[in-house]
Design a protein around this motif. Sequence first.
Motif: not given
Length: 139
Positions: A23-29, A31-32, A43-45, A85-91
Amino acid sequence: MRLNQNTLLLGKKVVLVPYTSEHVPRYHEWMKSEELQRLTASEPLTLEQEYAMQRSWREDADKCTFIVLDAEKWLAQSGTSEESCMAGDVNLFLTDLGDPSLGEIEVMIAEPSCRGQGLGTEAVLMMMLYGGDAQTDDE
């Protein structure tokens, strides 16, 4: 948190799956986005830092993270990738490891086309039930 590493939670609008390196590549996009950075106080990573963060969240005993998938997209075709299908995250953050009934929940519906449809509400309610069940199982 390794507790949820093999868990899939199916709701009416969302599917919650553990946050993995897939999931990281899409998540990273996502968070840009300056808007998401502002809204999440992030903060941008770099991509490498994002992978390290994902590993850290998987190992930390005080965090439980699920990626929120759009259930309609995910159920529409067998073999559909989670990433598409990623929409977001929940923590879920446990604020006192001595008392697992204390914590806070955060949700981010990062995909603009998925906002305003109740996905975040359902994801939070599912996380509350999951966290309550996990806490009950530990007693």
